[in-house]
Write a protein that holds these residues in place. Sequence first.
Motif, PDB file in Angstrom:
ATOM      1  N   ALA A 231       0.789  -1.084   0.140  1.00 35.14           N
ATOM      2  CA  ALA A 231       0.102   0.093  -0.117  1.00 35.14           C
ATOM      3  C   ALA A 231       1.018   1.086   0.013  1.00 35.14           C
ATOM      4  N   HIS A 232       0.309   2.324  -0.566  1.00 35.37           N
ATOM      5  CA  HIS A 232       1.068   3.631  -0.665  1.00 35.37           C
ATOM      6  C   HIS A 232       1.510   4.169   0.582  1.00 35.37           C
ATOM      7  N   ASP A 233       0.638   3.802   1.863  1.00 34.10           N
ATOM      8  CA  ASP A 233       0.872   4.225   3.066  1.00 34.10           C
ATOM      9  C   ASP A 233       1.867   3.425   3.938  1.00 34.10           C
ATOM     10  N   ALA A 234       2.106   2.395   3.441  1.00 36.93           N
ATOM     11  CA  ALA A 234       3.119   1.402   4.092  1.00 36.93           C
ATOM     12  C   ALA A 234       4.404   1.989   4.057  1.00 36.93           C
ATOM     13  N   THR A 235       5.014   1.880   5.457  1.00 38.93           N
ATOM     14  CA  THR A 235       6.072   2.743   5.829  1.00 38.93           C
ATOM     15  C   THR A 235       7.332   1.888   6.204  1.00 38.93           C
ATOM     16  N   GLY A 236       8.424   2.114   5.943  1.00 41.09           N
ATOM     17  CA  GLY A 236       9.648   1.016   6.315  1.00 41.09           C
ATOM     18  C   GLY A 236       9.748  -0.133   5.767  1.00 41.09           C
ATOM     19  N   VAL A 237       8.824  -0.334   4.974  1.00 39.63           N
ATOM     20  CA  VAL A 237       8.752  -1.611   3.983  1.00 39.63           C
ATOM     21  C   VAL A 237       9.588  -1.695   2.856  1.00 39.63           C
ATOM     22  N   GLU A 238      10.528  -2.878   2.736  1.00 35.75           N
ATOM     23  CA  GLU A 238      11.419  -2.806   1.789  1.00 35.75           C
ATOM     24  C   GLU A 238      11.108  -4.098   0.720  1.00 35.75           C
ATOM     25  N   GLY A 239      11.278  -4.060  -0.770  1.00 36.58           N
ATOM     26  CA  GLY A 239      10.991  -4.974  -1.425  1.00 36.58           C
ATOM     27  C   GLY A 239      11.871  -5.853  -1.707  1.00 36.58           C
TER      28      GLY A 239
END
Length: 239
Positions: A231-239
């Motif tokens: 989601a656009h508001d997911a924070t601190g998440v790396e692919g």
Amino acid sequence: MSGRAAGTRPTERGSIRGFLKDNGLGLFFTLAFLLTVVGQAFAGQADFNNQMAADQLQSVGFLAYVTSSDFAVDVAENWQSEYLQFFLYIAVTVWLLQRGSPESKEPGKSGTESDKDQMVGEHAVKTSPKWAAASGWRRTVYANSLLLVMGTIFLLSWLVQSITGVAAYNEQRLRQLQAPMSWADYLGAADFWNRTLQNWQSELLAVASMAVLSIYLRQRGSPESKPVGAAHDATGVEG
């Protein structure tokens, strides 16, 4: 089983191929850095000699140019702005957040975090660096070592820029039959701050663009991007 003793075959990790695979990112950028420095040297020499020809002065050879203050100041001004970028980025991301950016910590996690989260002191594990388990100044220094080194390199390269910059600037003034300028006066001169600020603004814009654009845009497989479906508001998440 062949006659070769078990365990004598070199593993990929201990081979040249394994070394290249494990260090590909650092090696790629180191090689790219060296190539661009060489390219800058040849292009800079050509440009410098064009200026000398316009002033009806004798051109300089390649070795003379790469050991000159003109080449040194061009290199130093780029280095100091790059290390300023990383110094500021490391420092401000401790406290400042950007919701939705993989370049930011999650909301509510600003600050230096607990000893348990950082695995220091009594919370250190067997694989932790020795100074992470130490107490006193050693832990404090190691806990801030990346910021300290980046800041030191920035200040040193900025100092080199100022010293080589005044030398290059005075060479230009002498060719124009003008009196040379002292180092202290050069620190307040337009030439010094023009060289400095034109690099700073580009680095700061690049960081701001990365932090904000990565909220909405993706690059599959990159650790600098969120997973494509996040989601656009997911924070601190790396692919």
